[in-house]
Scaffold this motif. Structure first.
Motif, mmCIF file in Angstrom:
data_model
loop_
_atom_site.group_PDB
_atom_site.id
_atom_site.type_symbol
_atom_site.label_atom_id
_atom_site.label_comp_id
_atom_site.label_asym_id
_atom_site.label_seq_id
_atom_site.Cartn_x
_atom_site.Cartn_y
_atom_site.Cartn_z
ATOM 1 N N ALA A 220 0.798 -1.319 -0.071
ATOM 2 C CA ALA A 220 -0.378 -0.256 0.292
ATOM 3 C C ALA A 220 0.410 1.007 -0.361
ATOM 4 C CB ALA A 220 -0.839 -0.042 1.294
ATOM 5 N N GLY A 221 2.041 1.518 0.818
ATOM 6 C CA GLY A 221 3.000 2.248 0.859
ATOM 7 C C GLY A 221 3.349 2.108 -0.587
ATOM 8 N N ILE A 222 4.358 1.527 -0.932
ATOM 9 C CA ILE A 222 4.399 1.092 -2.764
ATOM 10 C C ILE A 222 3.604 2.122 -3.626
ATOM 11 C CG2 ILE A 222 5.964 0.227 -4.424
ATOM 12 C CD1 ILE A 222 6.907 -1.295 -2.128
ATOM 13 N N TRP A 223 2.543 1.436 -3.352
ATOM 14 C CA TRP A 223 1.573 2.214 -4.631
ATOM 15 C C TRP A 223 1.364 3.542 -4.262
ATOM 16 C CZ3 TRP A 223 -3.597 4.594 -4.016
ATOM 17 C CH2 TRP A 223 -4.026 4.924 -5.151
ATOM 18 N N LEU A 224 1.090 4.601 -3.158
ATOM 19 C CA LEU A 224 1.258 5.974 -3.076
ATOM 20 C C LEU A 224 2.680 6.510 -3.315
ATOM 21 C CD1 LEU A 224 -1.098 7.516 -2.156
ATOM 22 C CD2 LEU A 224 -0.287 7.493 0.115
ATOM 23 N N LEU A 225 3.004 5.461 -2.786
ATOM 24 C CA LEU A 225 4.812 6.127 -3.152
ATOM 25 C C LEU A 225 5.055 6.565 -4.806
ATOM 26 C CD1 LEU A 225 7.850 7.417 -2.315
ATOM 27 C CD2 LEU A 225 8.253 4.949 -2.270
ATOM 28 N N SER A 226 4.602 5.447 -5.676
ATOM 29 C CA SER A 226 5.121 5.368 -7.136
ATOM 30 C C SER A 226 3.992 6.327 -7.500
ATOM 31 C CB SER A 226 4.967 4.051 -7.790
ATOM 32 O OG SER A 226 3.609 3.436 -7.042
ATOM 33 N N LEU A 230 5.950 8.876 -9.392
ATOM 34 C CA LEU A 230 6.311 8.656 -10.979
ATOM 35 C C LEU A 230 4.583 9.221 -11.670
ATOM 36 C CD1 LEU A 230 8.163 5.368 -11.024
ATOM 37 C CD2 LEU A 230 9.165 7.465 -11.413
ATOM 38 N N GLU A 231 4.763 9.617 -13.279
ATOM 39 C CA GLU A 231 3.705 10.061 -14.053
ATOM 40 C C GLU A 231 2.858 8.263 -14.309
ATOM 41 O OE1 GLU A 231 4.700 12.082 -17.342
ATOM 42 O OE2 GLU A 231 5.285 13.921 -16.427
ATOM 43 N N ASN A 232 3.652 7.974 -15.483
ATOM 44 C CA ASN A 232 3.556 6.643 -15.581
ATOM 45 C C ASN A 232 3.966 5.456 -14.791
ATOM 46 O OD1 ASN A 232 0.972 7.230 -17.171
ATOM 47 N ND2 ASN A 232 3.585 7.932 -18.559
ATOM 48 N N PRO A 233 3.845 4.906 -12.993
ATOM 49 C CA PRO A 233 4.361 4.022 -12.207
ATOM 50 C C PRO A 233 3.741 2.392 -12.674
ATOM 51 C CG PRO A 233 2.228 4.813 -10.841
ATOM 52 C CD PRO A 233 2.521 5.994 -12.921
ATOM 53 N N LEU A 271 13.457 -5.057 -12.238
ATOM 54 C CA LEU A 271 12.285 -3.856 -12.827
ATOM 55 C C LEU A 271 12.585 -4.580 -14.232
ATOM 56 C CD1 LEU A 271 11.508 -1.508 -9.928
ATOM 57 C CD2 LEU A 271 10.161 -3.543 -10.727
ATOM 58 N N GLN A 272 14.046 -4.057 -14.690
ATOM 59 C CA GLN A 272 14.265 -4.047 -15.917
ATOM 60 C C GLN A 272 14.406 -5.373 -17.172
ATOM 61 O OE1 GLN A 272 18.471 -2.767 -15.395
ATOM 62 N NE2 GLN A 272 17.994 -0.221 -15.923
ATOM 63 N N ALA A 273 14.331 -6.852 -16.104
ATOM 64 C CA ALA A 273 13.779 -7.768 -16.767
ATOM 65 C C ALA A 273 12.506 -7.122 -17.034
ATOM 66 C CB ALA A 273 13.929 -8.699 -15.529
ATOM 67 N N ALA A 274 11.390 -6.814 -15.987
ATOM 68 C CA ALA A 274 10.571 -6.860 -16.382
ATOM 69 C C ALA A 274 9.799 -5.464 -17.493
ATOM 70 C CB ALA A 274 9.360 -6.249 -15.337
ATOM 71 N N GLY A 275 10.564 -4.855 -17.890
ATOM 72 C CA GLY A 275 10.267 -3.716 -18.944
ATOM 73 C C GLY A 275 10.492 -2.495 -18.283
ATOM 74 N N GLY A 276 11.316 -2.258 -17.437
ATOM 75 C CA GLY A 276 11.477 -0.535 -16.612
ATOM 76 C C GLY A 276 12.385 -0.503 -17.065
ATOM 77 N N GLY A 277 12.736 1.352 -17.122
ATOM 78 C CA GLY A 277 14.123 1.461 -17.582
ATOM 79 C C GLY A 277 14.831 2.897 -16.259
ATOM 80 N N PRO A 278 15.851 2.999 -17.105
ATOM 81 C CA PRO A 278 16.350 3.965 -15.754
ATOM 82 C C PRO A 278 15.438 4.710 -15.148
ATOM 83 C CG PRO A 278 17.758 4.007 -17.762
ATOM 84 C CD PRO A 278 16.646 3.398 -18.422
ATOM 85 N N GLU A 279 14.401 5.451 -15.508
ATOM 86 C CA GLU A 279 13.329 5.884 -15.307
ATOM 87 C C GLU A 279 12.666 5.956 -13.663
ATOM 88 O OE1 GLU A 279 11.442 3.279 -17.156
ATOM 89 O OE2 GLU A 279 12.694 4.525 -18.068
#
Length: 317
Positions: A220-226, A230-233, A271-279
């Motif tokens: 729940a905390g990570i959801w709110l933080l993201s 971030l614009e597109n978490p 996260l990068q393996a799941a398609g994320g990046g340096p952002e």
């Protein structure tokens, strides 16, 4: 000799992880807007995630209380939570063992015998790892399923991943139910104590549930933080699952204080393996800030409780 080599290896791996993560962060810094970490919304998100992280201590103290009761040792939840809260900051010291030493010392002063303390803390460590594997794998699968729905990983995601994880989860719960024998063997080997009091399977299952609950609260905390940072978490499931799995690596490599650098590098890699990046780097850094804040909050509350109630945690009830 083997222990010294293992410690040296842990220090080398921990140092390499910190250096590697720092180098990556420095290299990617030019393309990242770090000022967002100082915005009011980001600070609010860090505070919320910090509070969620701080709730790990009262939940874990409840699990410890029930395991101790199963071993015939009765101590109030508040006393155990205070001990855990006061010793939590020790993990940031070099060697990553100060919190265990402090917790043992305060527990002995509180009248908790050494053998039940050891068996319950060994149980706690084992169950915490199992809970991280269980929740991390399941949450990453749920988060990955949401990513697949967007078409990002449609060609690479296993089709039967969730059923396999469900079967693995059932097997994992079976391991938890059978773990008293393993814990007893560890107690005999480490303490030379035959027939040492070991938490019963029911207490272990309850503790396991509490440790999984820790990640649900943290999610729940990570959801709110993201969403504030971030614009597109990414999916909160994916983020929390990556955090849980990366925590395991940081826990098993005590060369890095509190898994510093190790956890961040592992989480970013997942996260990068799941398609994320340096952002996503600011989010990983913000999450470290939140967990450190959570540890400080736990310490402050425990210290305030001792001073307000004027009942030191080492005093028997």
């Amino acid at each position: 000799m083997k222990k010294n080599l293992l410690r040296l290896l842990n220090v080398v791996i921990g140092t390499a992880a910190v250096a590697g993560f720092s180098a990556y962060a420095w290299h990617a810094a030019d393309g990242i807007d770090w000022t967002r970490l100082g915005t009011p919304s980001a600070l609010l998100g860090i505070l919320a995630a910090g509070v969620a992280s701080a709730l790990i201590i009262p939940l874990s103290a409840f699990a410890w209380m029930r395991m101790l009761r199963s071993c015939g040792v009765h101590r109030p939840w508040g006393q155990l939570a205070t001990i855990m809260g006061l010793t939590q900051l020790g993990k940031y010291l070099p060697g990553n063992v100060a919190q265990h030493i402090g917790r043992l010392s305060m527990s002995l002063k509180a009248g908790i015998p050494a053998v039940p303390f050891t068996t319950t803390v060994v149980s706690e460590s084992l169950l915490a790892i199992l809970a991280a594997v269980f929740f991390g794998a399941l949450a990453c699968a749920l988060g990955g399923a949401q990513v697949v729905a967007t078409g990002v990983l449609a060609d690479t995601a296993p089709e039967h991943l969730l059923p396999l994880l469900l079967l693995a989860s059932i097997a994992l719960i079976g391991i938890v139910a059978a773990s008293p024998r393993l814990i007893n063997r560890i107690a005999v080997r480490r303490l030379g104590s035959v027939g040492a009091p070991v938490p019963a399977a029911r207490a272990l299952m309850l503790a396991f549930t509490c440790y999984v609950g820790n990640y649900l609260v943290l999610a729940a905390g990570i959801w709110l933080l993201s969403h504030l940072l971030l614009e597109n978490p990414p999916s909160a499931w994916l983020l929390t699952g990556a955090f849980a799995l990366s925590w395991i690596l940081g826990f098993l490599l005590p060369g890095a204080p509190a898994g510093l650098g190790v956890r961040e590098a592992a989480m970013l890699g997942i996260l990068q393996a799941a398609g994320g990046g340096p952002e996503l780097l600011p989010l990983v850094v913000a999450l470290r800030m939140a967990t450190m804040l959570g540890d400080l909050l736990c310490f402050a509350v425990a210290l305030l409780a001792v001073r307000t109630l004027r009942t030191p945690p080492d005093e028997n009830p």
